[in-house]
Design an enzyme around this catalytic site. Structure first.
Site, PDB file in Angstrom:
ATOM      1  N   ASP A  11       0.862  -1.177   0.000  1.00 60.74           N
ATOM      2  CA  ASP A  11       0.000   0.000   0.000  1.00 60.74           C
ATOM      3  C   ASP A  11       0.902   1.232   0.000  1.00 60.74           C
ATOM      4  OD1 ASP A  11      -1.954   1.859   0.353  1.00 60.74           O
ATOM      5  OD2 ASP A  11      -2.660   1.105   2.290  1.00 60.74           O
ATOM      6  N   ASP A 105      -3.395   2.327  -5.618  1.00 64.69           N
ATOM      7  CA  ASP A 105      -2.162   2.302  -4.821  1.00 64.69           C
ATOM      8  C   ASP A 105      -2.097   1.111  -3.871  1.00 64.69           C
ATOM      9  OD1 ASP A 105      -4.101   3.163  -2.980  1.00 64.69           O
ATOM     10  OD2 ASP A 105      -2.586   4.245  -1.824  1.00 64.69           O
ATOM     11  N   GLU A 106      -2.814   0.066  -4.189  1.00 70.75           N
ATOM     12  CA  GLU A 106      -2.921  -1.020  -3.232  1.00 70.75           C
ATOM     13  C   GLU A 106      -3.096  -2.356  -3.949  1.00 70.75           C
ATOM     14  OE1 GLU A 106      -6.087  -2.012   0.139  1.00 70.75           O
ATOM     15  OE2 GLU A 106      -5.925   0.120  -0.288  1.00 70.75           O
TER      16      GLU A 106
HETATM   17 MG   LIG Z   1      -2.351   4.068   0.346  1.00 66.05          MG
END
Ligand SMILES: [Mg+2]
Length: 370
Positions: A11, A105-106
Protein backbone atom coordinates in the site's frame (compact mmCIF):
# COMPACT_ATOMS: atom_id res chain seq x y z
CA UNK A 1 -4.22 -26.93 0.56
CA UNK A 2 -1.36 -28.22 2.63
CA UNK A 3 1.24 -25.99 1.06
CA UNK A 4 2.36 -22.88 2.87
CA UNK A 5 1.00 -19.64 1.51
CA UNK A 6 2.85 -16.36 1.69
CA UNK A 7 0.72 -13.33 0.92
CA UNK A 8 1.86 -9.72 0.80
CA UNK A 9 -0.20 -6.56 0.83
CA UNK A 10 1.48 -3.45 -0.51
CA UNK A 11 0.00 0.00 0.00
CA UNK A 12 1.64 3.25 -1.08
CA UNK A 13 1.89 5.89 1.61
CA UNK A 14 -0.21 9.05 1.11
CA UNK A 15 -0.27 8.20 -2.58
CA UNK A 16 -1.86 11.32 -4.11
CA UNK A 17 0.33 13.60 -2.01
CA UNK A 18 3.51 11.67 -2.87
CA UNK A 19 2.59 11.86 -6.54
CA UNK A 20 2.18 15.64 -6.21
CA UNK A 21 5.50 15.99 -4.38
CA UNK A 22 7.22 14.30 -7.29
CA UNK A 23 6.29 17.21 -9.52
CA UNK A 24 6.30 19.90 -6.81
CA UNK A 25 9.41 18.95 -4.79
CA UNK A 26 9.41 22.39 -3.17
CA UNK A 27 6.37 21.26 -1.13
CA UNK A 28 8.25 18.43 0.59
CA UNK A 29 7.97 18.58 4.37
CA UNK A 30 4.93 20.88 4.21
CA UNK A 31 1.31 20.19 5.18
CA UNK A 32 -0.16 19.33 1.78
CA UNK A 33 -3.80 18.39 1.24
CA UNK A 34 -5.31 17.01 -1.94
CA UNK A 35 -8.99 18.00 -2.20
CA UNK A 36 -11.43 19.39 -4.71
CA UNK A 37 -12.50 23.01 -4.44
CA UNK A 38 -15.87 23.95 -3.03
CA UNK A 39 -17.69 24.11 0.26
CA UNK A 40 -18.73 20.43 0.26
CA UNK A 41 -15.47 18.84 -0.77
CA UNK A 42 -13.57 16.36 1.35
CA UNK A 43 -9.90 15.61 1.88
CA UNK A 44 -8.79 12.77 -0.39
CA UNK A 45 -5.25 12.57 0.96
CA UNK A 46 -3.24 14.55 3.50
CA UNK A 47 0.55 14.53 3.85
CA UNK A 48 1.92 13.17 7.10
CA UNK A 49 2.86 16.75 8.07
CA UNK A 50 -0.82 17.74 7.67
CA UNK A 51 -1.95 14.69 9.63
CA UNK A 52 -0.08 16.06 12.65
CA UNK A 53 -2.79 18.74 12.77
CA UNK A 54 -5.46 16.05 13.10
CA UNK A 55 -6.31 16.15 9.40
CA UNK A 56 -7.29 12.87 7.78
CA UNK A 57 -8.86 11.65 4.56
CA UNK A 58 -12.65 11.96 4.20
CA UNK A 59 -12.63 15.00 6.52
CA UNK A 60 -14.43 18.09 5.19
CA UNK A 61 -11.88 20.26 3.40
CA UNK A 62 -13.22 23.31 5.24
CA UNK A 63 -12.51 21.68 8.59
CA UNK A 64 -9.01 20.82 7.41
CA UNK A 65 -8.41 24.43 6.37
CA UNK A 66 -9.50 25.54 9.84
CA UNK A 67 -7.23 23.04 11.61
CA UNK A 68 -4.16 24.06 9.64
CA UNK A 69 -4.13 27.53 8.15
CA UNK A 70 -0.80 27.12 6.37
CA UNK A 71 -1.95 23.94 4.61
CA UNK A 72 -1.37 23.89 0.87
CA UNK A 73 -4.42 22.65 -1.06
CA UNK A 74 -4.04 20.90 -4.41
CA UNK A 75 -6.81 19.71 -6.73
CA UNK A 76 -6.77 15.96 -7.48
CA UNK A 77 -5.43 15.01 -10.90
CA UNK A 78 -6.75 11.50 -11.57
CA UNK A 79 -5.10 11.05 -14.96
CA UNK A 80 -1.67 11.87 -13.55
CA UNK A 81 -2.14 9.58 -10.52
CA UNK A 82 -3.15 6.71 -12.80
CA UNK A 83 0.02 7.24 -14.81
CA UNK A 84 2.19 6.95 -11.70
CA UNK A 85 0.11 3.99 -10.54
CA UNK A 86 0.75 2.19 -13.85
CA UNK A 87 4.48 2.66 -13.35
CA UNK A 88 4.26 1.24 -9.84
CA UNK A 89 2.31 -1.79 -11.04
CA UNK A 90 4.82 -2.37 -13.79
CA UNK A 91 7.48 -2.84 -11.11
CA UNK A 92 5.13 -5.03 -9.06
CA UNK A 93 4.41 -7.28 -12.05
CA UNK A 94 8.11 -7.64 -12.80
CA UNK A 95 8.31 -9.45 -9.48
CA UNK A 96 5.18 -11.61 -9.77
CA UNK A 97 2.19 -11.97 -12.05
CA UNK A 98 0.06 -13.11 -9.11
CA UNK A 99 -1.23 -9.64 -8.35
CA UNK A 100 -4.67 -8.60 -7.23
CA UNK A 101 -4.98 -4.87 -7.71
CA UNK A 102 -7.36 -3.39 -5.15
CA UNK A 103 -7.02 0.26 -6.09
CA UNK A 104 -4.56 2.65 -7.73
CA UNK A 105 -2.16 2.30 -4.82
CA UNK A 106 -2.92 -1.02 -3.23
CA UNK A 107 -2.51 -4.68 -4.15
CA UNK A 108 -2.27 -8.21 -2.81
CA UNK A 109 0.56 -10.41 -4.06
CA UNK A 110 0.76 -14.16 -3.76
CA UNK A 111 4.48 -14.66 -3.26
CA UNK A 112 4.32 -18.31 -2.12
CA UNK A 113 6.22 -19.53 -5.15
CA UNK A 114 9.00 -16.97 -4.92
CA UNK A 115 12.23 -18.31 -3.56
CA UNK A 116 13.10 -15.54 -1.10
CA UNK A 117 9.72 -13.80 -0.71
CA UNK A 118 10.64 -11.39 2.06
CA UNK A 119 13.87 -10.29 0.46
CA UNK A 120 12.03 -9.82 -2.83
CA UNK A 121 9.38 -7.63 -1.19
CA UNK A 122 12.10 -5.48 0.38
CA UNK A 123 13.69 -5.14 -3.02
CA UNK A 124 10.36 -4.16 -4.57
CA UNK A 125 9.87 -1.40 -1.98
CA UNK A 126 13.42 -0.18 -2.61
CA UNK A 127 12.87 -0.23 -6.40
CA UNK A 128 9.66 1.80 -6.08
CA UNK A 129 11.44 4.26 -3.83
CA UNK A 130 14.45 4.53 -6.11
CA UNK A 131 12.78 4.82 -9.47
CA UNK A 132 9.56 6.63 -8.51
CA UNK A 133 10.38 8.34 -5.19
CA UNK A 134 7.30 6.81 -3.60
CA UNK A 135 7.15 5.19 -0.17
CA UNK A 136 5.14 2.06 0.41
CA UNK A 137 4.09 -0.03 3.40
CA UNK A 138 4.07 -3.79 3.25
CA UNK A 139 2.42 -6.49 5.31
CA UNK A 140 3.26 -10.17 4.92
CA UNK A 141 1.42 -13.13 6.36
CA UNK A 142 -0.16 -16.51 5.63
CA UNK A 143 -3.31 -14.91 4.16
CA UNK A 144 -4.78 -11.67 2.81
CA UNK A 145 -6.31 -10.64 6.13
CA UNK A 146 -3.04 -10.82 8.08
CA UNK A 147 -1.18 -9.12 5.22
CA UNK A 148 -3.65 -6.23 5.02
CA UNK A 149 -3.76 -5.53 8.75
CA UNK A 150 0.06 -5.73 8.91
CA UNK A 151 0.57 -3.23 6.08
CA UNK A 152 -1.60 -0.71 7.95
CA UNK A 153 0.08 -1.29 11.30
CA UNK A 154 3.24 0.78 10.92
CA UNK A 155 2.55 3.28 8.17
CA UNK A 156 4.43 5.08 6.66
CA UNK A 157 7.28 2.85 5.40
CA UNK A 158 6.01 -0.07 7.45
CA UNK A 159 7.24 -3.58 6.84
CA UNK A 160 5.47 -6.02 9.16
CA UNK A 161 5.57 -9.81 8.96
CA UNK A 162 3.34 -11.93 11.18
CA UNK A 163 1.86 -15.40 11.41
CA UNK A 164 -1.88 -15.71 12.13
CA UNK A 165 -0.98 -16.53 15.73
CA UNK A 166 1.32 -13.50 15.87
CA UNK A 167 -1.45 -11.26 14.52
CA UNK A 168 -3.94 -12.61 17.10
CA UNK A 169 -1.55 -11.57 19.86
CA UNK A 170 -0.29 -8.30 18.41
CA UNK A 171 -3.73 -6.83 17.65
CA UNK A 172 -5.55 -8.41 20.63
CA UNK A 173 -6.31 -5.12 22.38
CA UNK A 174 -7.46 -3.27 19.26
CA UNK A 175 -11.11 -2.66 18.36
CA UNK A 176 -12.64 -5.23 15.97
CA UNK A 177 -13.06 -2.24 13.62
CA UNK A 178 -9.41 -2.67 12.74
CA UNK A 179 -10.34 -5.81 10.81
CA UNK A 180 -11.38 -5.32 7.19
CA UNK A 181 -14.94 -6.62 6.87
CA UNK A 182 -15.97 -5.30 10.27
CA UNK A 183 -17.38 -1.81 9.88
CA UNK A 184 -18.38 0.74 12.50
CA UNK A 185 -21.98 -0.54 12.65
CA UNK A 186 -20.95 -4.13 13.34
CA UNK A 187 -18.40 -2.88 15.86
CA UNK A 188 -21.17 -0.98 17.63
CA UNK A 189 -23.35 -4.08 17.79
CA UNK A 190 -20.40 -6.06 19.12
CA UNK A 191 -19.90 -3.49 21.86
CA UNK A 192 -23.50 -3.98 22.92
CA UNK A 193 -22.79 -7.63 23.65
CA UNK A 194 -19.64 -6.68 25.56
CA UNK A 195 -17.08 -7.25 22.81
CA UNK A 196 -14.76 -4.25 22.68
CA UNK A 197 -11.53 -5.84 21.51
CA UNK A 198 -10.31 -8.39 19.02
CA UNK A 199 -9.29 -10.62 21.93
CA UNK A 200 -12.81 -10.53 23.35
CA UNK A 201 -14.13 -11.49 19.94
CA UNK A 202 -11.65 -14.39 19.73
CA UNK A 203 -12.91 -15.66 23.07
CA UNK A 204 -16.59 -15.16 22.33
CA UNK A 205 -18.75 -18.18 21.67
CA UNK A 206 -19.20 -18.76 17.94
CA UNK A 207 -22.68 -20.17 18.42
CA UNK A 208 -23.77 -17.05 20.30
CA UNK A 209 -22.40 -14.88 17.49
CA UNK A 210 -24.35 -17.06 15.04
CA UNK A 211 -27.54 -16.60 17.02
CA UNK A 212 -27.21 -12.87 16.55
CA UNK A 213 -25.72 -12.60 13.06
CA UNK A 214 -26.77 -15.83 11.39
CA UNK A 215 -24.72 -18.91 10.70
CA UNK A 216 -22.43 -17.62 8.01
CA UNK A 217 -21.82 -14.08 9.26
CA UNK A 218 -21.40 -15.19 12.90
CA UNK A 219 -18.65 -17.60 11.93
CA UNK A 220 -17.11 -14.97 9.66
CA UNK A 221 -16.82 -12.43 12.51
CA UNK A 222 -15.06 -14.93 14.73
CA UNK A 223 -12.74 -16.04 11.94
CA UNK A 224 -11.78 -12.44 11.29
CA UNK A 225 -10.72 -12.05 14.93
CA UNK A 226 -8.75 -15.30 14.65
CA UNK A 227 -7.07 -14.05 11.46
CA UNK A 228 -8.40 -17.04 9.56
CA UNK A 229 -8.90 -16.26 5.86
CA UNK A 230 -8.70 -18.60 2.92
CA UNK A 231 -9.69 -16.25 0.10
CA UNK A 232 -7.30 -16.41 -2.82
CA UNK A 233 -5.33 -13.65 -4.45
CA UNK A 234 -7.34 -13.37 -7.64
CA UNK A 235 -5.05 -12.25 -10.38
CA UNK A 236 -7.12 -9.73 -12.23
CA UNK A 237 -9.87 -8.04 -10.35
CA UNK A 238 -12.18 -7.28 -13.25
CA UNK A 239 -13.32 -3.71 -13.10
CA UNK A 240 -16.87 -3.89 -14.36
CA UNK A 241 -17.66 -0.24 -14.12
CA UNK A 242 -16.12 3.20 -14.14
CA UNK A 243 -17.87 6.32 -12.99
CA UNK A 244 -17.53 10.03 -12.41
CA UNK A 245 -19.74 12.30 -10.38
CA UNK A 246 -20.02 15.87 -9.23
CA UNK A 247 -21.52 17.24 -6.07
CA UNK A 248 -22.41 20.84 -6.78
CA UNK A 249 -21.33 23.55 -4.34
CA UNK A 250 -24.91 24.76 -4.43
CA UNK A 251 -27.99 22.86 -5.58
CA UNK A 252 -28.38 23.41 -9.29
CA UNK A 253 -31.56 23.54 -11.41
CA UNK A 254 -30.23 25.28 -14.52
CA UNK A 255 -30.72 22.83 -17.39
CA UNK A 256 -27.90 24.32 -19.49
CA UNK A 257 -25.38 24.18 -16.66
CA UNK A 258 -26.35 20.64 -15.72
CA UNK A 259 -26.00 19.46 -19.29
CA UNK A 260 -22.65 21.19 -19.63
CA UNK A 261 -21.54 19.42 -16.48
CA UNK A 262 -22.63 16.08 -18.01
CA UNK A 263 -20.60 16.85 -21.12
CA UNK A 264 -17.51 17.48 -18.98
CA UNK A 265 -18.02 14.26 -17.05
CA UNK A 266 -18.54 12.31 -20.28
CA UNK A 267 -15.24 13.65 -21.56
CA UNK A 268 -13.51 12.47 -18.37
CA UNK A 269 -15.14 9.08 -18.47
CA UNK A 270 -14.35 8.62 -22.13
CA UNK A 271 -10.69 9.49 -21.49
CA UNK A 272 -10.50 6.99 -18.64
CA UNK A 273 -12.03 4.25 -20.79
CA UNK A 274 -9.75 5.00 -23.74
CA UNK A 275 -6.73 5.09 -21.48
CA UNK A 276 -7.37 1.54 -20.30
CA UNK A 277 -8.45 0.52 -23.79
CA UNK A 278 -11.99 -0.27 -22.72
CA UNK A 279 -15.52 0.26 -23.90
CA UNK A 280 -18.83 0.16 -22.06
CA UNK A 281 -22.11 -1.40 -23.03
CA UNK A 282 -24.26 0.38 -20.45
CA UNK A 283 -24.36 4.06 -19.56
CA UNK A 284 -26.00 5.03 -16.29
CA UNK A 285 -27.03 8.37 -14.88
CA UNK A 286 -27.15 9.03 -11.15
CA UNK A 287 -29.26 11.90 -9.90
CA UNK A 288 -29.50 13.16 -6.34
CA UNK A 289 -31.91 15.97 -5.59
CA UNK A 290 -31.80 18.61 -2.87
CA UNK A 291 -33.74 16.29 -0.53
CA UNK A 292 -31.03 13.63 -0.94
CA UNK A 293 -33.31 11.36 -2.92
CA UNK A 294 -31.14 9.37 -5.32
CA UNK A 295 -32.29 7.70 -8.51
CA UNK A 296 -30.33 5.93 -11.22
CA UNK A 297 -31.27 5.36 -14.84
CA UNK A 298 -29.51 2.96 -17.20
CA UNK A 299 -29.35 2.76 -20.95
CA UNK A 300 -27.92 -0.18 -22.90
CA UNK A 301 -26.02 0.67 -26.05
CA UNK A 302 -26.37 -1.54 -29.08
CA UNK A 303 -22.63 -2.00 -29.14
CA UNK A 304 -19.93 -1.08 -26.60
CA UNK A 305 -18.42 2.37 -26.97
CA UNK A 306 -16.09 4.85 -25.29
CA UNK A 307 -17.04 7.92 -27.32
CA UNK A 308 -17.56 10.99 -25.16
CA UNK A 309 -20.16 12.28 -27.62
CA UNK A 310 -22.22 9.16 -27.33
CA UNK A 311 -21.87 8.98 -23.54
CA UNK A 312 -22.91 12.62 -23.09
CA UNK A 313 -25.87 12.35 -25.44
CA UNK A 314 -27.18 9.32 -23.57
CA UNK A 315 -26.64 11.02 -20.20
CA UNK A 316 -28.31 14.24 -21.33
CA UNK A 317 -31.26 12.34 -22.76
CA UNK A 318 -31.69 10.41 -19.50
CA UNK A 319 -31.55 13.66 -17.56
CA UNK A 320 -34.20 15.25 -19.79
CA UNK A 321 -36.45 12.22 -19.36
CA UNK A 322 -36.01 12.23 -15.59
CA UNK A 323 -38.33 15.09 -14.75
CA UNK A 324 -40.21 15.41 -18.04
CA UNK A 325 -42.70 16.95 -18.58
CA UNK A 326 -41.96 18.96 -15.42
CA UNK A 327 -38.97 21.28 -15.21
CA UNK A 328 -35.89 19.85 -13.49
CA UNK A 329 -35.87 20.17 -9.69
CA UNK A 330 -32.76 21.49 -7.95
CA UNK A 331 -30.06 18.83 -7.96
CA UNK A 332 -27.27 18.22 -5.54
CA UNK A 333 -25.32 15.64 -7.50
CA UNK A 334 -25.03 14.15 -10.96
CA UNK A 335 -22.94 11.17 -11.95
CA UNK A 336 -22.34 9.02 -15.00
CA UNK A 337 -21.42 5.37 -14.80
CA UNK A 338 -20.08 3.21 -17.59
CA UNK A 339 -20.69 -0.47 -16.92
CA UNK A 340 -20.54 -3.84 -18.66
CA UNK A 341 -17.04 -2.83 -19.60
CA UNK A 342 -14.96 -4.91 -21.97
CA UNK A 343 -11.50 -4.55 -23.48
CA UNK A 344 -11.45 -2.79 -26.82
CA UNK A 345 -9.42 -5.69 -28.25
CA UNK A 346 -12.18 -8.15 -27.35
CA UNK A 347 -14.81 -5.79 -28.66
CA UNK A 348 -12.94 -5.57 -31.96
CA UNK A 349 -12.77 -9.32 -32.26
CA UNK A 350 -16.38 -9.68 -31.34
CA UNK A 351 -17.55 -6.98 -33.70
CA UNK A 352 -15.55 -8.44 -36.57
CA UNK A 353 -17.42 -11.63 -35.93
CA UNK A 354 -20.68 -9.66 -35.81
CA UNK A 355 -20.25 -7.12 -38.55
CA UNK A 356 -23.96 -6.34 -38.48
CA UNK A 357 -23.54 -4.79 -35.03
CA UNK A 358 -21.59 -1.97 -36.63
CA UNK A 359 -24.49 -1.29 -38.90
CA UNK A 360 -26.84 -1.20 -35.97
CA UNK A 361 -24.56 1.27 -34.25
CA UNK A 362 -24.80 3.82 -37.05
CA UNK A 363 -28.46 4.86 -36.73
CA UNK A 364 -28.04 4.92 -32.99
CA UNK A 365 -25.15 7.38 -33.22
CA UNK A 366 -27.32 9.66 -35.28
CA UNK A 367 -30.09 9.30 -32.77
CA UNK A 368 -27.92 10.55 -30.00
CA UNK A 369 -25.79 13.18 -31.63
CA UNK A 370 -28.64 15.38 -32.76
MG1 LIG B 1 -2.35 4.07 0.35
Amino acid sequence: MAERRVIAHIDLDAFFVSAELKRHPQLKGKPVIVAHNGPRSIVTTASYEARKFGIHSAMAAQTAARLCQEAIFLTPDGAYYREISDQVFQLVREMTKQVEKVSVDEAYLDISAIEAPIKSMRKLVADIQQSLEMDASVGIGPNKLVAKVCSDAEKPKGFVILSAEGARIRFASESPKLLPGIGPKTAERLEKIGVHTIKELQEYSVSKLQEKWGKKQGLYLWQRAMFIDDTLVSEERIVKSKSVERTYPEDLDDQEELEESLREMSEELSKALKKSDQQAKTIGLKIRDAQFKTVTRDYSLLAPSNSSKLISSVAIRLLRQYASPDPLPALRLLGIKASKISDTKDVREESNANAHVKEKLRPQLQLFTD
